[in-house]
Write an enzyme that holds these catalytic residues in place. Structure first.
Site, PDB file in Angstrom:
ATOM      1  N   HIS A   1      60.218  -2.950  -4.734  1.00  0.00           N
ATOM      2  CA  HIS A   1      58.777  -2.776  -4.925  1.00  0.00           C
ATOM      3  C   HIS A   1      58.268  -1.350  -4.703  1.00  0.00           C
ATOM      4  CE1 HIS A   1      54.812  -4.111  -5.608  1.00  0.00           C
ATOM      5  NE2 HIS A   1      54.901  -5.305  -5.074  1.00  0.00           N
ATOM      6  N   TYR A  31      43.432 -11.610  -1.047  1.00  0.00           N
ATOM      7  CA  TYR A  31      43.805 -10.306  -1.597  1.00  0.00           C
ATOM      8  C   TYR A  31      44.272 -10.458  -3.037  1.00  0.00           C
ATOM      9  CZ  TYR A  31      46.748  -6.179  -2.471  1.00  0.00           C
ATOM     10  OH  TYR A  31      47.322  -5.061  -3.015  1.00  0.00           O
ATOM     11  N   THR A  50      47.518   0.826  -6.430  1.00  0.00           N
ATOM     12  CA  THR A  50      46.651  -0.350  -6.504  1.00  0.00           C
ATOM     13  C   THR A  50      45.455  -0.192  -5.568  1.00  0.00           C
ATOM     14  OG1 THR A  50      47.883  -1.497  -4.758  1.00  0.00           O
ATOM     15  CG2 THR A  50      48.549  -1.920  -7.051  1.00  0.00           C
TER      16      THR A  50
END
Length: 513
Positions: A305, A422, A435
């Site tokens: 990630h 979220y 983000t």
């Protein structure tokens, strides 16, 4: 498998330079006020007055004490960097985490249900060729146009550059993201060996000396443990060279001997688990991405990630699948690739290792812990076929917002309470952006949930409540995408407070929230 020389990504870098810098650091008063409103927004009619007043006291004290100095430090950082959040985000959210990457950080993706070939080796050969074709067209030759929001505004391409040849190297206190721009090979895992060719696994079996057994399980351990074991591996010259081949590869391929049937929901979950964590002993979780190839032609991915967010990998995957569909033709009967026979000049090799016994023994002691983590994971899949995004668009509503409202309603039905939620919004309108947070639980979503569960309500009232909630959510999304949300600003304030030794209870409460 050697796949060609890497040239500078000139067009990609030129586009990145043209993207706007991160907007100015927000006024601290507006951020904190907006944050307080969002925290208590989920219970507009009955929020706890005592808790609100306590929070108000904390944030007023923060504004009167260390807040302005911290915000000033962020402003100065924004002058000296292209993005005042991203480097800290990658360092503290990802690289500083000491947890296992398996399940906790890496994510998975699945290919389409319909596949062009059910012959595993042919399908993965065609798929890998398509990946390399996209890489050459997009990152080397600059032929692929940048992705644009609403087909007008280009998004920052920084993350694409790290899609290949990137590895997360473990460290004792913090990991490092290592990008090898000169990488020209692929690491292929099959059974207990590592190779550099797609087809050679059917031609020979590795000797006992070349088997790595459960060595990849080291990447599923806590980062400190894996860093220590990796240092031991690197102490041997042969092992260090083989390890470098693994870590410097463009990407990895895992040739799975088991078939997958993603048409059936239960089988889809089973294949999803094979992509997310596998056996815990077969996927090299440090790698930018690994292609999981089942024996009957289905494709999945395991993705680290740190280097990019999910939308980037999704875009690459879609482009690759289109290329495969347009340029690779499979025999409908045998599943083999049709076309002229071309003699391959690919360099193939099985990696060599010296005395892995002690390292494997240390990893063996942790296999039960890895197995427990896999067992403790609950993963389900819902197939919803009544309607999709095209139908929702006819309602002139956002498909994403509709899904978020469905989550809110479902969560309340299960837990009988509203929960802070979220959702990630892309921040790639700005240079090097990652983000921003969309807080989906709002006054409007709470009103929608209440209306849906009110037995005395009617469909028109419910439609109106849904439309209001979706409209509000869409506005929140826009604010997040243009740099007007609060969470990344508060995150940066937390990091600055730690670095400048200017802690405050308000920020401590935010971190725990």
């Amino acid at each position: 498998m050697e796949v060609g020389t890497k040239n500078p990504v000139l067009d990609l870098e030129a586009l990145r330079v043209s993207i706007s810098r991160t907007p100015s650091v927000l006024v601290i008063l507006s951020t904190i006020t907006a944050y307080i409103v969002k925290v208590f927004d989920k219970k507009p009619a009955s929020f706890e007055v005592k808790k609100f007043l306590e929070s108000k006291r904390f944030y007023l004290d923060f504004l009167a004490s260390v807040g302005p100095a911290l915000n000033s430090a962020l402003t100065k950082k924004s002058w000296l960097s292209t993005n005042y959040v991203t480097d800290w985000w990658e360092e503290y959210v990802y690289l500083s985490s000491r947890d296992s990457l398996m399940i906790n950080s890496n994510y998975f993706g699945l290919g389409t249900e319909r596949i062009p070939s059910n012959r595993g080796t042919s399908r993965i050969a065609g798929y890998v060729w398509s990946i390399l074709k996209w890489r050459k067209d997009a990152l080397i030759d600059g032929k692929v146009p940048p992705i644009k929001l609403q087909k007008l505004v280009p998004l920052c391409p920084m993350q694409y550059k790290r899609a290949f040849g990137t590895n997360r190297a473990p460290g004792k206190d913090k990991d490092n993201l290592v990008y090898n721009e000169q990488s020209t090979h692929i690491a292929v895992f099959h059974k207990n060996a590592l190779e550099f060719a797609i087809d050679s696994v059917q031609k020979s079996e590795p000797s006992e000396a070349d088997k790595i057994n459960h060595l990849p399980a080291g990447t599923a351990l806590s980062r400190e443990k894996w860093a220590s074991l990796r240092d031991v591996l690197k102490s041997d010259a042969q092992n260090e060279a083989s390890l470098a081949k693994i870590e410097n590869a463009l990407f990895h391929v895992w040739l799975d001997d088991e078939p997958a049937n993603v048409v059936k929901p239960a089988s889809m979950v089973e294949f999803a688990r094979r992509c997310l964590h596998g056996s815990g002993q077969n996927v090299w979780f440090d790698k930018c991405f690994s292609v999981i190839a089942s024996s009957n032609g289905h494709i999945g991915q395991n993705v680290e990630h740190t280097w990019a967010d999910g939308a980037v990998m999704l875009h690459i995957t879609e482009e690759v699948q289109v290329l495969e569909h347009l340029m690779i033709e499979y025999n409908p009967e045998t599943g083999t690739i049709l076309g002229k026979d071309v003699k391959s000049n690919a360099k193939m090799d099985i990696l060599k290792w010296n005395s892995l016994e002690k390292t494997l023994e240390q990893i063996s002691k942790e296999l039960s812990t890895i197995a427990d983590e896999i067992t403790n994971l609950s993963l389900s899949q819902l197939s919803f076929s009544k309607f999709g995004k095209n139908e929702i668009k006819k309602w002139r509503l956002s498909p994403d917002a509709i899904c978020q409202m469905a989550f809110q309603l479902t969560n309340f039905k299960i837990r009988n309470k509203l929960s802070m939620t979220y959702e990630a919004a892309l921040a790639r309108l700005f240079k090097d952006g990652r983000t921003e947070t969309i807080r989906s639980c709002t006054t409007a979503s709470a009103a929608f949930v209440k209306e849906m569960l009110d037995k005395n309500s009617d469909n028109q009232k419910r439609r109106n409540a849904l439309k209001a909630a979706v409209t509000n959510h869409s506005e929140l999304t826009k604010h997040a995408m243009v740099g007007e949300a609060v969470d990344r600003h508060l995150f940066a304030l937390c990091v600055a407070s730690r670095g400048l030794n200017m802690e405050h209870e308000f920020l401590n409460k935010y971190k725990k929230c």
